[in-house]
Design an enzyme around this catalytic site. Structure first.
Site: not given
Ligand code: AMP
Length: 400
Positions: A11, A93, A182, A243, A386
């Site tokens: 990642n 990723r 996601h 956010r 993940e």
């Protein structure tokens, strides 16, 4: 000959690289590591072999190549270098695959060019991902590099769910549409939820609530995503750590016209100074719930806004799916915060959604139900993974 069963998951961000080495298909974790602050004087690498001592070393790691080379040395010291015959694939990723990538792909020059072309849609992420792909490719030329896209799971959405109601030509010319994010987590958690229910993914409708620093909801019908709350970028939808999630788009125009704010200033406001942080000054849910418990009004309000938005999405996705078999909570907040889980579904008994207070607060780490036996919709906590999902997808691709 050594059988190639190991997958290195990378990642790679703009200034950090996280990695995990897994043995497949079982998914045993052999090592995890992180190189952070690449390019800075304080750069450092932390490597932890499973069952072994954590090792740390300082830089300099002036670029991704130096960072990955150092990671490769650590992995080689444990027996699986980048050129090891045990390595079946490197799984990368990649945050944005646009509407082009509907599943994992083996990286070649064409794939790299397409990921590059998507940089305008993910300027903060795709360049770092590409750095990782190019560097790992150079360090392990004989090992298949596989790109796993965060958007891929959402490419099954019907057009009426991904299309924004704006002028079609303008939207298409500038690739403006809902892509979601996601996706790797939603794919993994929705499948694990079906397993927990003891049913095939094709037979199950699930609402997944991924609540971490970033938050998103997905409506998954029979294993396929039919709607998700993040949009063209990860700004839309739920209230997040920093956010805003959904706001009236005219707020942007108002701030530009009447508050004299630049596009960059509004971008920073909505992405970095909004959400829980904007509402109460803290973005870590542990701190927000602690303060709310102590009677802090701003923290209480922040939690109320956060939970209200979640309830609206659960209601909306119940309507989208028609029949819901389970709601699954995942990621840092979803897996750990009983008060948030309770608040998110409070008052939704009419939809068959009930949280059992004892099950909700009982300690536990694995996938588990938190709804009472009698409830018509199961509510579950399903830890996401993940890296395991990326390793699984990469391994399946290269071994078939
Ligand atoms: P993630 O992005 O999935 O790593 O989630 C990170 C976020 O999870 C943190 O910023 C915290 O707000 C939240 N978190 C982690 N542990 C807890 C906890 N025990 N209770 C509430 N929130 C938590």
């Amino acid at each position: 000959m050594t059988e190639a069963t190991r997958v290195l998951v990378l990642n790679s961000g703009s200034s950090s690289v996280k990695y995990q080495l897994l043995d497949m298909p079982g998914g045993t974790r052999l090592a995890t590591g992180l190189v952070e602050r690449i390019g800075e004087r304080s750069a450092r690498l932390v490597h932890t072999p499973s069952g072994g001592e954590r090792r740390e070393r300082g830089g300099p790691f002036p670029d991704h190549r130096a960072a990955l080379r150092a990671a490769a040395e650590e992995l080689a010291a444990d027996g699986t270098g980048f050129d090891s015959p045990a390595l079946a694939a490197v799984g990368h990723r990649v945050v944005h695959g646009g509407d082009r990538f509907t599943g994992p792909v083996r990286v070649d020059d064409r794939v790299i060019a397409e990921i590059e072309a998507l940089v305008p849609l993910a300027p903060l992420h795709n360049p770092g991902n590409l750095e990782g792909i190019r560097t790992a490719g150079a360090l392990s030329p004989g090992v298949p590099q596989v790109a796993v896209f965060d958007t891929a799971f959402h490419t099954t959405m019907p057009e009426y769910a991904w299309r924004y109601a704006i002028d079609v030509r303008t939207a298409d010319e500038h690739r403006v549409r809902r892509y979601g994010a996601h996706g790797t987590s939603h794919a993994y958690v929705s499948r694990r939820t079906a397993e927990l229910l003891g049913r095939a993914p094709e037979d199950v409708n699930v609402i997944v609530l991924h609540l971490g620093n970033g938050c998103s909801a997905a409506a998954v019908a029979g294993g396929r995503c039919v709607d998700t709350s993040m949009g063209m970028t990860p700004l839309e939808g739920l209230v997040m750590g920093t956010r805003s999630g959904d706001i009236d788009p005219a707020v942007v125009l108002h701030l530009a016209r009447n508050a004299g704010m630049s596009v960059d200033a509004i971008d920073a406001l909505l992405n970095r100074r909004s959400g829980l942080l904007g509402l109460c000054g803290d973005n870590d849910m542990r701190e927000v719930t602690r303060r709310a418990g102590d009677g802090d009004e701003a923290a209480r309000l922040a939690l109320d806004v956060y939970a209200h938005r979640l309830r609206k999405y659960v209601g909306a996705y119940t309507a989208v799916l028609g029949r819901v078999d389970a709601v699954a909570f995942t990621a840092g907040v979803g897996e750990n915060s009983a008060p948030v889980r309770a608040a998110a579904l409070a008052g939704l008994g009419g939809l068959g959604l009930v949280v059992d207070p004892d099950l909700n607060t009982a300690p536990g780490r694995g996938p588990r139900f938190i709804s009472p036996q009698y409830a018509s919709v199961a509510v579950a906590v399903v830890p996401t993974d993940e890296e395991l999902e990326i390793a699984g997808q990469a391994y399946d691709l290269v071994s078939t």
